[in-house]
Design a protein around this motif. Structure first.
Motif, mmCIF file in Angstrom:
data_model
loop_
_atom_site.group_PDB
_atom_site.id
_atom_site.type_symbol
_atom_site.label_atom_id
_atom_site.label_comp_id
_atom_site.label_asym_id
_atom_site.label_seq_id
_atom_site.Cartn_x
_atom_site.Cartn_y
_atom_site.Cartn_z
ATOM 1 N N PRO A 59 -9.644 4.969 -4.959
ATOM 2 C CA PRO A 59 -8.603 3.583 -5.639
ATOM 3 C C PRO A 59 -7.839 3.606 -5.846
ATOM 4 C CG PRO A 59 -10.050 5.501 -6.813
ATOM 5 C CD PRO A 59 -10.547 5.429 -5.741
ATOM 6 N N GLU A 78 -8.922 0.061 -8.863
ATOM 7 C CA GLU A 78 -8.336 -0.937 -8.484
ATOM 8 C C GLU A 78 -7.862 -1.894 -8.122
ATOM 9 O OE1 GLU A 78 -8.153 -1.444 -3.813
ATOM 10 O OE2 GLU A 78 -8.221 0.521 -5.027
ATOM 11 N N LYS A 80 -5.857 -5.185 -6.215
ATOM 12 C CA LYS A 80 -5.856 -6.191 -4.998
ATOM 13 C C LYS A 80 -4.918 -6.723 -5.181
ATOM 14 C CE LYS A 80 -9.221 -4.497 -1.598
ATOM 15 N NZ LYS A 80 -8.420 -4.169 -0.796
ATOM 16 N N LEU A 94 -14.798 -1.297 -2.039
ATOM 17 C CA LEU A 94 -14.739 -1.588 -3.193
ATOM 18 C C LEU A 94 -16.168 -0.356 -3.877
ATOM 19 C CD1 LEU A 94 -12.617 -2.508 -5.048
ATOM 20 C CD2 LEU A 94 -14.838 -4.623 -5.506
ATOM 21 N N LYS A 97 -14.768 3.498 -2.623
ATOM 22 C CA LYS A 97 -13.585 3.877 -3.194
ATOM 23 C C LYS A 97 -13.781 4.402 -4.386
ATOM 24 C CE LYS A 97 -10.262 0.677 -1.085
ATOM 25 N NZ LYS A 97 -9.292 -0.218 -1.502
ATOM 26 N N PHE A 125 -11.755 -2.943 -11.406
ATOM 27 C CA PHE A 125 -11.518 -3.621 -10.420
ATOM 28 C C PHE A 125 -10.202 -4.736 -10.763
ATOM 29 C CE2 PHE A 125 -11.113 -7.448 -7.576
ATOM 30 C CZ PHE A 125 -11.198 -7.433 -5.850
#
Length: 170
Positions: A59, A78, A80, A94, A97, A125
Protein backbone atom coordinates in the motif's frame (compact mmCIF):
# COMPACT_ATOMS: atom_id res chain seq x y z
CA UNK A 1 7.87 6.41 22.48
CA UNK A 2 6.70 4.69 19.26
CA UNK A 3 7.23 7.83 17.20
CA UNK A 4 10.74 8.29 18.61
CA UNK A 5 11.61 4.68 17.76
CA UNK A 6 10.46 5.18 14.17
CA UNK A 7 12.14 8.59 13.77
CA UNK A 8 15.48 7.23 15.00
CA UNK A 9 15.29 3.88 13.19
CA UNK A 10 17.96 3.62 10.49
CA UNK A 11 15.51 2.32 7.86
CA UNK A 12 12.01 3.46 8.84
CA UNK A 13 13.09 7.07 9.33
CA UNK A 14 13.90 7.29 5.61
CA UNK A 15 10.26 6.65 4.67
CA UNK A 16 8.52 9.22 6.88
CA UNK A 17 6.53 11.76 4.88
CA UNK A 18 4.36 14.78 5.68
CA UNK A 19 1.25 13.64 3.84
CA UNK A 20 -0.27 10.50 2.33
CA UNK A 21 -0.64 11.77 -1.23
CA UNK A 22 -0.06 10.50 -4.75
CA UNK A 23 -1.15 11.81 -8.16
CA UNK A 24 -3.37 14.48 -6.63
CA UNK A 25 -5.23 12.04 -4.38
CA UNK A 26 -4.66 12.43 -0.67
CA UNK A 27 -5.89 11.56 2.78
CA UNK A 28 -6.56 14.52 5.04
CA UNK A 29 -6.33 14.51 8.82
CA UNK A 30 -9.17 15.69 11.02
CA UNK A 31 -8.35 19.21 12.27
CA UNK A 32 -8.46 17.96 15.88
CA UNK A 33 -5.29 15.90 15.31
CA UNK A 34 -2.17 17.91 16.01
CA UNK A 35 0.67 17.48 13.53
CA UNK A 36 3.05 16.09 16.17
CA UNK A 37 0.53 13.31 16.92
CA UNK A 38 0.65 11.74 13.47
CA UNK A 39 3.36 9.92 11.59
CA UNK A 40 3.03 8.72 7.99
CA UNK A 41 5.24 6.03 6.47
CA UNK A 42 5.46 5.45 2.70
CA UNK A 43 5.29 1.65 2.64
CA UNK A 44 5.44 1.36 -1.16
CA UNK A 45 8.59 3.51 -1.30
CA UNK A 46 10.23 1.19 1.22
CA UNK A 47 9.54 -1.91 -0.90
CA UNK A 48 10.57 -0.17 -4.13
CA UNK A 49 13.87 0.83 -2.49
CA UNK A 50 14.76 -2.83 -1.92
CA UNK A 51 15.18 -3.45 -5.68
CA UNK A 52 13.96 -7.04 -5.36
CA UNK A 53 13.53 -9.38 -8.32
CA UNK A 54 9.85 -9.56 -7.36
CA UNK A 55 8.68 -6.53 -5.41
CA UNK A 56 5.60 -7.46 -3.39
CA UNK A 57 2.49 -5.37 -3.89
CA UNK A 58 2.29 -2.87 -1.02
CA UNK A 59 0.00 0.00 0.00
CA UNK A 60 0.96 3.63 -0.34
CA UNK A 61 0.89 4.66 3.32
CA UNK A 62 0.74 3.56 6.91
CA UNK A 63 -0.61 6.43 9.02
CA UNK A 64 -0.02 6.18 12.77
CA UNK A 65 -1.96 8.47 15.12
CA UNK A 66 -1.32 8.93 18.85
CA UNK A 67 -4.54 8.46 20.77
CA UNK A 68 -5.60 11.24 23.17
CA UNK A 69 -5.38 9.08 26.30
CA UNK A 70 -2.83 6.40 25.45
CA UNK A 71 -1.89 4.07 22.62
CA UNK A 72 -1.99 4.45 18.86
CA UNK A 73 -4.23 3.80 15.89
CA UNK A 74 -3.19 2.94 12.35
CA UNK A 75 -4.75 3.46 8.94
CA UNK A 76 -3.34 1.56 5.98
CA UNK A 77 -4.05 3.48 2.77
CA UNK A 78 -3.98 2.56 -0.90
CA UNK A 79 -4.44 5.52 -3.27
CA UNK A 80 -5.56 4.92 -6.87
CA UNK A 81 -5.66 7.55 -9.59
CA UNK A 82 -8.70 6.11 -11.37
CA UNK A 83 -12.02 7.84 -11.78
CA UNK A 84 -14.79 7.21 -14.26
CA UNK A 85 -14.45 3.44 -14.58
CA UNK A 86 -13.00 0.58 -12.64
CA UNK A 87 -10.60 -0.67 -15.37
CA UNK A 88 -7.47 0.07 -13.30
CA UNK A 89 -8.98 -1.50 -10.22
CA UNK A 90 -7.57 -5.04 -9.73
CA UNK A 91 -8.88 -6.69 -6.57
CA UNK A 92 -6.30 -9.45 -6.04
CA UNK A 93 -3.44 -6.99 -6.21
CA UNK A 94 -5.27 -4.75 -3.75
CA UNK A 95 -5.77 -7.51 -1.16
CA UNK A 96 -2.10 -8.45 -1.55
CA UNK A 97 -1.07 -4.87 -0.74
CA UNK A 98 -2.86 -4.84 2.62
CA UNK A 99 -1.66 -8.36 3.40
CA UNK A 100 1.95 -7.35 2.68
CA UNK A 101 1.66 -4.38 5.02
CA UNK A 102 0.45 -6.48 7.94
CA UNK A 103 2.18 -9.82 7.45
CA UNK A 104 5.54 -8.64 6.13
CA UNK A 105 6.08 -4.93 6.90
CA UNK A 106 4.56 -4.89 10.41
CA UNK A 107 4.88 -8.53 11.57
CA UNK A 108 8.15 -9.51 9.93
CA UNK A 109 10.51 -6.73 8.86
CA UNK A 110 9.71 -4.21 11.61
CA UNK A 111 7.94 -6.31 14.24
CA UNK A 112 10.21 -5.06 17.03
CA UNK A 113 8.78 -1.55 16.55
CA UNK A 114 5.45 -1.78 14.74
CA UNK A 115 3.83 -4.96 16.04
CA UNK A 116 1.94 -3.51 19.00
CA UNK A 117 -1.65 -3.60 20.20
CA UNK A 118 -3.31 -0.75 18.27
CA UNK A 119 -6.50 0.80 19.64
CA UNK A 120 -7.98 1.12 16.14
CA UNK A 121 -7.04 -0.28 12.75
CA UNK A 122 -8.57 1.01 9.52
CA UNK A 123 -7.99 0.05 5.89
CA UNK A 124 -8.76 2.64 3.18
CA UNK A 125 -8.91 2.33 -0.60
CA UNK A 126 -9.02 5.92 -1.85
CA UNK A 127 -9.87 6.81 -5.47
CA UNK A 128 -12.10 9.04 -7.54
CA UNK A 129 -14.36 6.14 -8.50
CA UNK A 130 -17.94 6.96 -7.71
CA UNK A 131 -18.56 3.87 -5.61
CA UNK A 132 -22.19 3.58 -6.66
CA UNK A 133 -21.53 3.55 -10.41
CA UNK A 134 -22.66 0.29 -11.96
CA UNK A 135 -19.27 -0.81 -13.34
CA UNK A 136 -17.52 -0.20 -10.02
CA UNK A 137 -20.17 -1.27 -7.53
CA UNK A 138 -19.57 -5.03 -7.81
CA UNK A 139 -15.82 -4.64 -7.31
CA UNK A 140 -16.42 -2.29 -4.38
CA UNK A 141 -18.81 -4.81 -2.80
CA UNK A 142 -16.22 -7.57 -3.16
CA UNK A 143 -13.52 -5.25 -1.82
CA UNK A 144 -15.56 -4.42 1.27
CA UNK A 145 -16.66 -8.00 1.94
CA UNK A 146 -13.32 -9.85 2.00
CA UNK A 147 -11.53 -9.54 5.34
CA UNK A 148 -7.83 -8.98 5.89
CA UNK A 149 -6.65 -10.88 8.97
CA UNK A 150 -4.14 -9.37 11.38
CA UNK A 151 -3.36 -10.67 14.88
CA UNK A 152 -6.30 -13.08 14.68
CA UNK A 153 -8.83 -10.32 13.97
CA UNK A 154 -10.59 -9.48 10.72
CA UNK A 155 -10.54 -6.02 9.17
CA UNK A 156 -12.39 -4.79 6.11
CA UNK A 157 -11.25 -2.33 3.46
CA UNK A 158 -13.37 0.82 3.23
CA UNK A 159 -13.70 2.52 -0.17
CA UNK A 160 -13.40 6.30 0.08
CA UNK A 161 -13.42 9.26 -2.26
CA UNK A 162 -10.36 11.60 -2.07
CA UNK A 163 -9.65 13.48 1.13
CA UNK A 164 -11.40 11.31 3.70
CA UNK A 165 -10.48 12.48 7.17
CA UNK A 166 -8.43 10.36 9.52
CA UNK A 167 -10.34 10.77 12.77
CA UNK A 168 -8.80 11.21 16.23
CA UNK A 169 -8.24 8.18 18.42
CA UNK A 170 -9.48 8.31 22.00
Amino acid sequence: MLFNKIKTHSVLSQFICDKCEENGICVELDSRIEKENVLTLKVDEYYNSLHLAHTPASPDCLIIVKCFREGHSITVVELKDIDSSSKGFVLENLFEKFDTCFNDFICNRFSDILQIDYKRIQLYFVSKIEIYKRDASLKIKILQSKPITYNGRKYYIAARMPTPAIKPCY
